[in-house]
Scaffold this motif. Structure first.
Motif, PDB file in Angstrom:
ATOM      1  N   LEU A 321      41.402  17.078   6.483  1.00 50.76           N
ATOM      2  CA  LEU A 321      42.232  18.033   5.401  1.00 50.76           C
ATOM      3  C   LEU A 321      41.929  18.130   4.283  1.00 50.76           C
ATOM      4  CD1 LEU A 321      45.067  17.952   8.729  1.00 50.76           C
ATOM      5  CD2 LEU A 321      42.829  19.701   8.613  1.00 50.76           C
ATOM      6  N   ALA A 324      39.409  18.493   2.383  1.00 49.82           N
ATOM      7  CA  ALA A 324      39.114  20.184   3.377  1.00 49.82           C
ATOM      8  C   ALA A 324      40.030  21.236   2.502  1.00 49.82           C
ATOM      9  CB  ALA A 324      37.990  20.780   4.398  1.00 49.82           C
ATOM     10  N   GLU A 326      42.192  21.780   3.463  1.00 50.74           N
ATOM     11  CA  GLU A 326      42.684  22.763   4.352  1.00 50.74           C
ATOM     12  C   GLU A 326      44.432  22.991   4.820  1.00 50.74           C
ATOM     13  OE1 GLU A 326      39.652  24.082   6.193  1.00 50.74           O
ATOM     14  OE2 GLU A 326      42.032  24.589   6.774  1.00 50.74           O
TER      15      GLU A 326
END
Ligand SMILES: Nc1nc2cc3nc(NCCc4ccc(C(=O)O)cc4)[nH]c3cc2c(=O)[nH]1
Length: 373
Positions: A321, A324, A326
């Protein structure tokens, strides 16, 4: 339910203090860590999660909220507690520090600060009286005096000038605050890294008989031993029966060492800001989840934690996460870090209650030193 502000010192263990502040909106267990909710949100967190981690009080910022959505609008909307849905105590910083660190400062004189908003460049003036008025409009439970925090290193004359003006502003803030039984206005000790100035500031503020005292002008880049030395010089001068709040501090190590010297309250963006950047604070020290070693590690950050972010999510997923970029990565790590900070505060309070704070400190630091599994 109490209608006044009441600090009770329950136990001391060498320099460490166990206590609680009872206020109409709730009780604050000290030593306390206050998550920072600068613009009316603890970034990337739901406030019921923040509560669940064990926080009794959060922090808001006059500087940010006066610029957007403005104090008058917050008041029209029923006040900060109602707007953000946090019915426990809120402490608000007065804006002085943020003006210096965030805005285009235009002028600072006896009357107050004149600055350009970092949001839209508009010009603003804030006097000590206006800072207290804004904090009142927000509905703040613990309001900070307007002060001038000098960045270190600085000339002694400059530090003295700013300390003396902050004392005069403390008096003006006390008058502007008036008598508000269920609320408190805290003074802020200044004086840079000069013991004599710190002592004079603490003595003069004590004469104002305020409800609590912050130690300001620290955590501005000075080495930890300078900060701790200023505490050693300042805290004995402050009244024992009133809470002491060290502003902007700090790492778990800073907190343990400052509790040992007599600090009751802390605030810091570290757990939330670091969390958003992939840095986790754990009982085994700091873990940079971006590091490749976590890429296929299915263990959680801390299986013993009762925080879902720490216990139920694998490092591999957190690593993915964060790599990325995110939103959920920053959310889970902020949640984990706040839970770790509150777990540390709970451990500190329990250790003081049991008279074993020195042992707790040694054990905690040993485990940090052992490093991540
Ligand atoms: N009114 C007032 N407010 C203050 C807030 C402060 N906050 C700090 N330090 C914050 C240090 C700080 C800054 C950033 C991060 C991070 O990005 O992680 C962590 C810690 N020192 C501070 C001093 C004062 C002060 O004298 N007067």
């Amino acid at each position: 339910m109490t209608k006044n502000f009441q600090f009770t010192l329950e136990k001391t263990d060498a320099g460490a203090r166990l206590g609680e502040i009872s206020m109409p909106r709730g009780t604050i267990r000290t030593p306390a860590f206050m998550p920072v909710g600068t613009v009316g949100t603890v970034k990337a967190m739901y406030l019921d999660q923040v509560r669940e981690t064990g926080a009794d009080i959060i922090l808001g910022n006059t500087y940010h909220l006066m610029l957007r959505p403005t104090a008058e609008r917050v008041a029209r909307l029923g006040g900060l507690h109602k707007l953000i849905r946090w019915e426990h105590p809120i402490l608000t910083d007065s804006g002085g520090f943020q003006v210096m660190s965030l805005s285009g400062l235009r002028k600072l004189d006896e009357q107050g600060v004149t600055f350009k908003s970092h949001v839209d460049g508009s010009l603003h003036h804030m006097s000590p009286e206006r800072s207290i008025e804004i904090q009142g409009l927000l509905g703040s439970d613990i309001q900070m005096q307007l002060d001038e925090c000098v960045a270190l290193p600085a000339e002694p004359k400059e530090i003295e000038r700013a300390m003396e003006m902050s004392l005069r502003w403390a008096e003006r803030c006390k008058v502007a605050f008036g008598e508000q039984p269920g609320k408190a206005m805290f003074g802020i000790v200044q004086g840079g890294d000069i013991p004599a100035l710190r002592i004079r500031s603490a003595e003069e503020l004590t004469k104002l008989d305020l409800k609590g005292y912050a130690v300001g002008g620290l955590a501005v880049g000075e080495p930890q031993d300078v900060m701790l030395n200023m505490l050693k010089e300042t805290l004995p001068v402050l009244p024992v029966e009133k809470p002491r709040y060290l502003m902007g501090v700090g790492t778990p190590d800073d907190i343990l060492k400052s509790v040992a010297r007599g600090i009751d309250m802390f605030d810091c963006v570290m757990p939330t800001r670091s969390g958003r950047h992939g840095l986790a604070f754990t009982r085994r020290g700091k873990v940079n989840i971006r590091n490749a070693r976590h890429a296929e590690d299915m263990r959680p950050l801390d299986e013993r934690s009762n925080c879902p972010a720490s216990r139920d999510y694998s490092r591999a997923y957190l690593h993915h996460l964060v790599r990325a970029n995110e939103a959920l990565g920053g959310m889970l790590l902020s949640w984990h870090n706040l839970a770790y900070y509150q777990e540390l505060m709970q451990g500190i309070r329990k250790a003081i209650a049991e008279g074993r704070f020195a042992d707790f400190t040694a054990e905690t630091m040993e485990e940090w030193a052992r490093g991540d599994l």
